[in-house]
Design a protein around this motif. Structure first.
Motif, mmCIF file in Angstrom:
data_model
loop_
_atom_site.group_PDB
_atom_site.id
_atom_site.type_symbol
_atom_site.label_atom_id
_atom_site.label_comp_id
_atom_site.label_asym_id
_atom_site.label_seq_id
_atom_site.Cartn_x
_atom_site.Cartn_y
_atom_site.Cartn_z
ATOM 1 N N TRP A 175 9.297 1.148 10.315
ATOM 2 C CA TRP A 175 8.435 0.607 11.362
ATOM 3 C C TRP A 175 8.334 -0.890 11.088
ATOM 4 O O TRP A 175 7.522 -1.329 10.257
ATOM 5 N N VAL A 176 9.220 -1.646 11.715
ATOM 6 C CA VAL A 176 9.335 -3.073 11.414
ATOM 7 C C VAL A 176 9.241 -3.881 12.700
ATOM 8 O O VAL A 176 9.637 -3.424 13.778
ATOM 9 N N ALA B 298 6.437 -1.130 7.564
ATOM 10 C CA ALA B 298 6.185 0.101 6.816
ATOM 11 C C ALA B 298 7.465 0.917 6.719
ATOM 12 O O ALA B 298 8.300 0.908 7.632
ATOM 13 N N TYR B 299 7.604 1.644 5.604
ATOM 14 C CA TYR B 299 8.806 2.429 5.335
ATOM 15 C C TYR B 299 8.403 3.778 4.750
ATOM 16 O O TYR B 299 7.590 3.836 3.823
ATOM 17 N N LEU B 300 8.972 4.849 5.309
ATOM 18 C CA LEU B 300 8.708 6.193 4.815
ATOM 19 C C LEU B 300 9.931 6.668 4.044
ATOM 20 O O LEU B 300 10.977 6.976 4.633
ATOM 21 N N THR C 175 3.621 0.405 2.822
ATOM 22 C CA THR C 175 3.294 -0.608 3.832
ATOM 23 C C THR C 175 3.142 -1.957 3.140
ATOM 24 O O THR C 175 2.484 -2.058 2.099
ATOM 25 N N TYR C 176 3.770 -2.975 3.729
ATOM 26 C CA TYR C 176 3.721 -4.330 3.182
ATOM 27 C C TYR C 176 2.717 -5.144 3.992
ATOM 28 O O TYR C 176 3.013 -5.601 5.089
ATOM 29 N N GLN D 273 0.868 -1.178 0.000
ATOM 30 C CA GLN D 273 0.000 0.000 0.000
ATOM 31 C C GLN D 273 0.905 1.229 0.000
ATOM 32 O O GLN D 273 1.863 1.303 0.774
ATOM 33 N N ARG D 274 0.603 2.208 -0.856
ATOM 34 C CA ARG D 274 1.411 3.419 -0.953
ATOM 35 C C ARG D 274 0.569 4.632 -0.563
ATOM 36 O O ARG D 274 -0.632 4.703 -0.913
#
Length: 250
Positions: free
Chosen positions: A186-187, A169-171, A158-159, A142-143
């Motif tokens: 955020w892992v 999630a990665y920003l 977000t995976y 999701q982007r």
């Protein structure tokens, strides 16, 4: 002696509390973003900046990851050779299955299954650090577009599924040219949300794809080495096809 041990215990407890307090202060919540066409557009700009088309057309990739993990990846065939310590696994990248050896002896049963599962976890993690920008449109992603101070935009990915740690999630923070400079994470395996990792020391593969070989996490600098990619084995420095033990020829 008892008094000394008590003092040591108090000091240790205080250090633990300080560490927990620092982690709590550093922890950040996942930011809210807006999904849709603008987020997808920014994601495509990032992929174009690292030449994702050339990456998609790259057949063979070779690299070494910290911790002694060595890889040869035939992306076209969906096969990867994973070596660490005395173990070698020939793995199919569509799921955790393949063959495993330890000290050149073929493993069977539970030992083989454990080695294959370990190789799969290594590959999911280490290939992500190799080229995460290529995975922002993977199934289950999701982007969202995130507004930052000063009017800048960031890309939140977000995976929801896939890999071994769904929900991460990665920003992404991008440079003026669209190329990634860093991301916040955020892992599940890291208790501190929003930890920074840089994407730097870019190298261009023989196919034209661009790969960041250094990720600085503040307290640790991760360096990928022996990073090569090509359309043929000789372009990655190999004279043999490593997957013939699976009954597969190039």
């Amino acid at each position: 002696m008892r008094k000394t041990l008590k003092i040591i215990g108090i000091v240790f407890a205080a250090l633990v509390l300080l560490a927990l307090g620092a982690a709590w202060l550093a922890n950040e919540p996942i930011p809210e973003g807006t999904p849709g066409a603008k987020a997808d557009e920014l994601a495509r700009e990032m992929q174009q900046a690292v030449n994702v088309e050339a990456w998609n057309n790259t057949r063979f990739v070779r690299w070494s990851f910290p911790g002694g993990h060595d890889y040869v990846w035939d992306k076209q065939a969906g096969l990867v050779q994973v070596k660490w310590g005395s173990k070698e696994v020939l793995l199919r990248t569509d799921g955790p299955n393949g063959k495993a050896w330890d000290s050149e002896q073929l493993l069977k049963g539970e030992a083989a299954e454990a080695a294959v599962q370990e190789a799969w976890a290594y590959f999911c993690n280490d290939s992500f650090w190799l080229n995460a920008p290529a995975k922002v449109f993977d199934p289950g992603t999701q982007r969202a577009l995130v507004d930052l101070e000063g009017g800048e935009k960031a890309l939140l990915v977000t995976y929801e599924s896939g890999g071994v740690t769904p929900g991460d999630a990665y920003l992404w923070h991008l440079g003026a040219d669209g190329k990634p400079e860093r991301y916040e994470m955020w892992v599940s395996i890291i208790p501190i949300g929003g930890l920074d990792a840089t994407w730097e020391n870019w190298t261009t593969l023989s196919t034209g794809a661009q790969i960041a070989t250094t990720h600085n996490l503040g307290i640790y600098e991760m360096k990928l080495t022996n990073v090569k990619g090509g359309h043929s084995l000789d372009q990655i420095g190999l004279e043999y096809y490593p997957f013939e033990a699976l009954g597969i020829r190039q």
